[in-house]
Every structure is written in structure tokens, then in C-alpha cells.
Design an enzyme around this catalytic site. Sequence first.
Site, short mmCIF file in Angstrom:
data_model
loop_
_atom_site.label_atom_id
_atom_site.label_comp_id
_atom_site.label_asym_id
_atom_site.label_seq_id
_atom_site.Cartn_x
_atom_site.Cartn_y
_atom_site.Cartn_z
N HIS A 292 0.11 -6.10 -1.22
CA HIS A 292 -1.06 -6.56 -0.46
C HIS A 292 -1.10 -5.91 0.93
O HIS A 292 -1.30 -6.57 1.94
CB HIS A 292 -1.02 -8.08 -0.35
CG HIS A 292 -2.29 -8.70 0.14
ND1 HIS A 292 -3.43 -8.77 -0.62
CD2 HIS A 292 -2.59 -9.26 1.32
CE1 HIS A 292 -4.38 -9.36 0.08
NE2 HIS A 292 -3.90 -9.67 1.26
N GLU B 150 -4.99 -3.71 -4.47
CA GLU B 150 -3.89 -4.42 -5.11
C GLU B 150 -3.84 -4.08 -6.59
O GLU B 150 -4.42 -4.77 -7.42
CB GLU B 150 -4.06 -5.92 -4.92
CG GLU B 150 -4.19 -6.33 -3.47
CD GLU B 150 -4.70 -7.75 -3.31
OE1 GLU B 150 -4.31 -8.64 -4.10
OE2 GLU B 150 -5.50 -7.97 -2.39
#
Length: 172
Positions: free
Chosen positions: A8, A142
Site C-alpha cells: 500500500h 495495490e
Amino acid sequence: TPITLTNHTYFNLTGNLKDTIINHKVKFNSHRFLELNSELIPTGKIRDTENTTFDFSKGRKLKDGMASNDIQNQIVGNGYDHYFLFNQGEKGQVVVKEETSGRVLKIESNQPGMVMYTGNNLDEKSELIEGKSRKYLGVCFETQGPPASLHHPNLPSIILNTNEQYKKETIY
């Protein structure tokens, strides 16, 4: 065992925190994304990106879709927090360009897709080295298995069976 690891990391290719990511030009090989409900949970329905604000196959600036009336963008407050399925039979390839700085980020992954998150929910509560955080200050790519795939059998599986090896990679 269900497993879908991701990263992330927030990227902002301007090189400073004075500018947001809305002018970053993004291109990736996906013609499908997961529909979200009003609580940002994937419904399991796969939608086509063609002629929508979710079509990044030819490359475009993030801001070009963030002011859209598309219902999926309205859900997240004029930004992205959606899972895109990479085209079947292809490695995931993402190219991000920022024209002012000249920086380019290239991402390649063998994951089935990725969540692209444009920092829609960032606020000024977090202190950063160069000042306070704010909306659209970074974008995340992601790469991972699809969220909610345990609840929707039409999505790629995230189950790792006994004696199988988990070997996924993302290269920046």
C-alpha cells in the site's frame, strides 16, 4: 488458506507534496473492474471499462475521470478505490507519468489485478515531513488477488492449497 498479499505504498511523482496526483497520466492493461456497493464493498459484478471513467488502456490523466457523473466514482467521492482485473493471459503492466518532473513509474505483476486508490479519503490529520496530508496527495497501485473473492466464485481464487507454493511478484 486464503492469501492475497499486497503493498500500500503511496506514489507522487511530482517530487514534492505541494502538488497532488491528479495530473499523473496512468495507463494499464485492464478492460474490467469490480463494481462496488455504497459501502465500497465489491459486489462480485465485473463491469467493462469501455467508454467509462475506468478505461486506462490508452492512458489518461487521473483528473479526467475524477469529476465524472459515473455512479462508481460518486461512491468514492470523485476518486478511485477500485479493483481492476488485468487482461487475461497478460502480466499486469502499469505505466505512470508525471509530465512536469519527467518521472515515470513502471509496474509489472503476475497478480490477477490491482486496486488503484487515489487518496480520496486522506485528510489533514496526518503530519508529513513537508506538511499535512490531504486528498489526492498520493496514488496506490495495490497488486493483489481480488477483494471479496471468497464470497464470489466468479472471481480469481485466492486459495492456497496444501503443497502449493505462493509465488506472486510485483516489480517497480
